[in-house]
Write an enzyme that holds these catalytic residues in place. Structure first.
Site, mmCIF file in Angstrom:
data_model
loop_
_atom_site.group_PDB
_atom_site.id
_atom_site.type_symbol
_atom_site.label_atom_id
_atom_site.label_comp_id
_atom_site.label_asym_id
_atom_site.label_seq_id
_atom_site.Cartn_x
_atom_site.Cartn_y
_atom_site.Cartn_z
ATOM 1 N N LEU A 51 24.458 12.162 6.577
ATOM 2 C CA LEU A 51 23.374 12.332 7.896
ATOM 3 C C LEU A 51 22.692 13.415 6.683
ATOM 4 O O LEU A 51 22.273 14.258 7.295
ATOM 5 C CB LEU A 51 23.748 12.401 8.475
ATOM 6 C CG LEU A 51 24.733 11.725 9.714
ATOM 7 C CD1 LEU A 51 24.828 11.758 11.297
ATOM 8 C CD2 LEU A 51 23.721 9.326 10.043
ATOM 9 N N ASP A 101 30.379 4.201 4.206
ATOM 10 C CA ASP A 101 29.903 5.148 3.561
ATOM 11 C C ASP A 101 29.103 5.114 2.657
ATOM 12 O O ASP A 101 28.929 5.637 0.946
ATOM 13 C CB ASP A 101 31.101 4.582 1.799
ATOM 14 C CG ASP A 101 31.580 5.935 0.970
ATOM 15 O OD1 ASP A 101 31.694 7.154 1.624
ATOM 16 O OD2 ASP A 101 31.710 6.294 -0.720
#
Lengths: 319, 421
Positions: free
Chosen positions: B64, B297
């Site tokens: 993130l 992923d």
């Protein structure tokens, strides 16, 4: 997948690798090189084929010898040659590879001769030039990481043809550090495309790529067996940093197992030739007696190298 | 807020629902599946004709770099819960950092973030992180992300300590020394292109070590991003022997192999590397039979990180918005029932994380993904919500994608902006 070396008409726009090039393209380069060979014997060693063109030697990895041969080749074609010591200038200041290229294109570069420590770097440059619409700027790979050294592969093929004529009857042994060798990969690709009868890879398991079998070669771990009845023996340079450590115990032991001595050479065909891309480590991969002996064609390789590089550059420039 | 979703084909793998039924949501939870619960009156009715409704996707590994952009990308992909690995900057080894991440993500009201804490301080592989405090702050498991623990005694102690409290550990099995300097699978392509290689044994040696230590300590172990057939075989064997272990594979590794590197395409640079076609097929089989869960992923890499020679390029690709389409593609190609395929990114993933998500039974949080399984669309970089625009699938046609996403009963994404009438 688009072969980035060829344009829509199948003509060479860059020389990045021997792999993927048709046999006719390789033969055309070798035939063109033949016609350039005599230029070097003239009093005035110049032809005007690249007059007004700018050739940039971009060596991100040091190499005096290869850079010099490209420089001589370009100058004999009457090109303007600019040598950039990239390692010490722009990249050291943090400029990316492609920023460097954009800047040089803005200076009206016509051709880049690129050496880079990273496999595939010349592909990145060629791909970038395509994306920015500059397919008129050509890239010659002068050695990228472990991947390819196509002009060396071509000059090796020129040398073999000069001494042996027909590839299809030849057994060629490539000896040494094939894992890290861009020369070996280019030689193997070229010999396959030109139809050599048998290509052998000779070395300890630590210096051979895992899937070398898939590259169309026969693997030998024993030098004597590998050299037996060969027409051509290509010795590879062993880099200093690989001579002792986890790949090999010592230079001395390497010479004992894989060094080409006059005695080992007697196992090859009597008229076998011995090649080496240089610079040689005498007493490591090759005995001086062989290097200086009648079967060695190491210096003619250098001479042919100029003609081959002239041929590549003139073909790329559209002559 | 009471919502009825009507006319959708509901697939809830956990509860074995696979039919056209209505869903009734109230107070952020599912209150009815099928018949109207007594006394229920909807404030909002969503007509989901032609759409499939499944639990919001749960992703086991989502990086993130920009919290808002990536959590928006998540819901645009039908992903309603993500586990964030600890290799943030700085790493998640301090309870304060974890609390801040949880607080900021909750304030956004988008996909729920489950932080994975650092197993060791600064991910250095030397001193244990404060796992109990990190758990209080919100961590649901501990990992080293892609950083190694060189000292196997530290790894043993970390597992013992985690097992003491019942914490789960996730490891990406790759022996640091065997993988050293490698950038591609040690196979045909790396041999030919002269790329420094990562052998399969880098994975199997690390898996074998992790399994032995898990057996010794009794820790709950999850092996992240298995890439090889031999790796899958080891996990299968361990499961058969009764060891409590789970594993995942990335959605890229289900579809791509070393051959996708082509002429040094840095878009195909992944960690672990894309392996052989045989390995890829073994990963598909492992996902099909439930041995492996599927994760995105998701690793946004900017253009500067990819416009480099292959070995220097950053590994990874954007994937949150592709997780569902690529799972659907896999299910179609391998002729799997949709419910089985969706289980790998919903209830199975939630179960590996130990969280109450990924299902639509009465009482479950109303996290729902509505998607059109027939919609054909082309992936274009400019249409990606994520800040990462790199994907090996750019320019390819996909079938199926999220149309609407609800989190705890609230519509947080509506592609066409007309369904929520």
């Amino acid at each position: 997948m688009r072969n980035p070396q060829l344009n829509a008409n199948g003509e060479l726009t860059h020389l990045l690798s021997i792999e993927g090039l048709p046999r006719e393209v390789l033969l055309h380069i070798l035939d063109t090189a033949s016609s350039f060979l005599e230029v070097s014997d003239r009093d005035v060693k110049k032809v005007p084929l690249l007059r007004g063109k700018s050739v940039f030697n971009l060596f991100f990895e040091n190499s005096t010898r290869t850079r010099t041969t490209f420089e001589i080749a370009a100058k004999r074609l009457s090109a303007d040659v600019i040598n950039l010591d990239v390692g010490r200038s722009s990249t050291a200041k943090g400029e990316t590879l492609l920023d460097t290229i954009d800047n040089l294109v803005a200076m009206h570069a016509d051709m880049f001769v690129v050496r880079h420590a990273s496999s595939g770097a010349p592909y990145l440059i060629a791909d970038h030039l395509h994306r920015v619409g500059r397919d008129d700027v050509h890239v010659v790979n002068a050695g990228d990481g472990r991947h390819a050294h196509p002009t060396q592969g071509l000059l090796d093929m020129y040398t073999i043809r000069h001494y042996k004529k027909d590839y299809s009857r030849l057994t060629v042994a490539i000896v040494g550090d094939i894992l890290h060798s861009r020369v070996a990969r280019s030689d193997i690709d070229a010999l396959r495309t030109l139809g050599a009868a048998e290509i052998r890879a000779v070395g300890p398991q630590t210096l051979l790529p895992t899937e070398i079998g898939g590259m169309g070669v026969r693997v030998f771990h024993d030098l004597r067996e590998g050299v037996r009845d060969c027409d051509v023996v290509i010795m590879l340079r062993l880099q200093n940093e690989r001579m002792s450590g986890a790949l090999l115990p010592s230079a001395r032991e390497y010479f004992k197992c894989y060094g080409l001595t006059p005695e080992v050479l007697t196992l090859a065909k009597p008229d076998a030739i011995v090649m080496h891309p240089g610079p040689m480590n005498r007493g490591v991969e090759i005995d001086s007696e062989v290097a200086d002996g009648p079967q060695a064609v190491i210096l003619p390789q250098v001479t042919f190298g100029i003609a081959v590089r002239m041929a590549v550059m003139s073909i790329l420039a559209g002559n | 807020m009471r919502t009825e979703i009507r006319n959708a084909h509901v697939i809830d793998p956990k509860n074995g629902v696979d039919e056209k039924v209505s869903l009734f949501l109230a107070e952020g939870r599912v209150v009815g599946v099928g018949p109207v619960p007594g006394g229920f009156t909807a404030d909002t009715v969503i007509d989901a004709h032609g759409l499939i409704a499944c639990p919001g996707l749960v992703d086991l590994s989502t990086r993130l770099p920009g919290l808002e952009s990536e959590l928006t990308a998540a819901v645009a992909g039908g992903v309603t819960a993500v586990a964030c690995p600890p290799d943030t900057n700085p790493p998640l080894d301090e309870p304060g950092l974890v609390e801040r991440l949880v607080r900021r993500s909750e304030a956004l009201g988008l996909a729920r973030v489950y932080p994975i804490g650092a197993l060791t301080q600064e991910l250095a592989g030397e001193k244990l992180a404060e796992m109990a405090s990190l758990t209080s702050a919100g961590c649901i498991a501990f990992s080293q992300a892609q950083y190694p623990i060189f000292d196997t005694q530290v790894l043993l102690r970390a597992m013992e300590y985690a097992a003491t409290f019942g914490y789960a550990i996730r490891l990406q099995p790759q022996d640091h020394y065997l993988a050293r300097d490698g950038v591609a699978h040690d196979g045909e392509v790396a041999s030919r292109l002269g790329l420094a290689a990562i052998p399969v044994c880098a994975e199997t040696v690390a898996i074998a070590t992790a399994l032995q230590l898990a057996r010794q300590t009794g820790v709950r172990l999850h092996l992240a991003r298995i890439s090889s057939a031999a790796g899958v075989a080891l996990v299968r064997e361990a499961k058969a022997s009764g060891l409590q272990v789970s594993c995942d594979v990335t959605v890229h590794h289900l579809h791509l192999s070393e051959h996708d590197i082509g002429y040094f395409d840095s878009g195909a640079r992944f960690d672990p590397p894309l392996r052989s076609v045989n390995d890829r097929d073994a990963l598909r089989a492992a996902a099909a039979d439930g041995t492996a869960i599927i994760c995105s992923d998701h690793t946004p890499v900017d253009e500067d990180g990819k416009q480099l020679p292959f070995a220097a390029a950053m590994p990874g690709a954007t994937a949150l918005e592709l997780l569902l389409p690529l799972v659907l593609k896999w299910a179609r190609e391998d002729q799997l029932p949709l419910a089985a395929a969706l289980a790998r990114v919903t209830c199975d993933a939630a179960s590996a994380l130990g969280v109450d998500r990924g299902a639509l039974g009465v009482g479950s949080p109303a996290d729902i993904c509505l998607f059109d399984p027939e919609e054909n669309w082309v992936l274009a970089a400019k249409n990606l919500v994520s800040c990462g625009k790199n994907s090996p699938f750019i320019g390819q046609e996909m079938t199926g994608r999220a149309q609407m996403t609800l989190i705890e009963g609230r519509v947080v994404f509506d592609r066409k902006g007309g369904l929520g009438g």
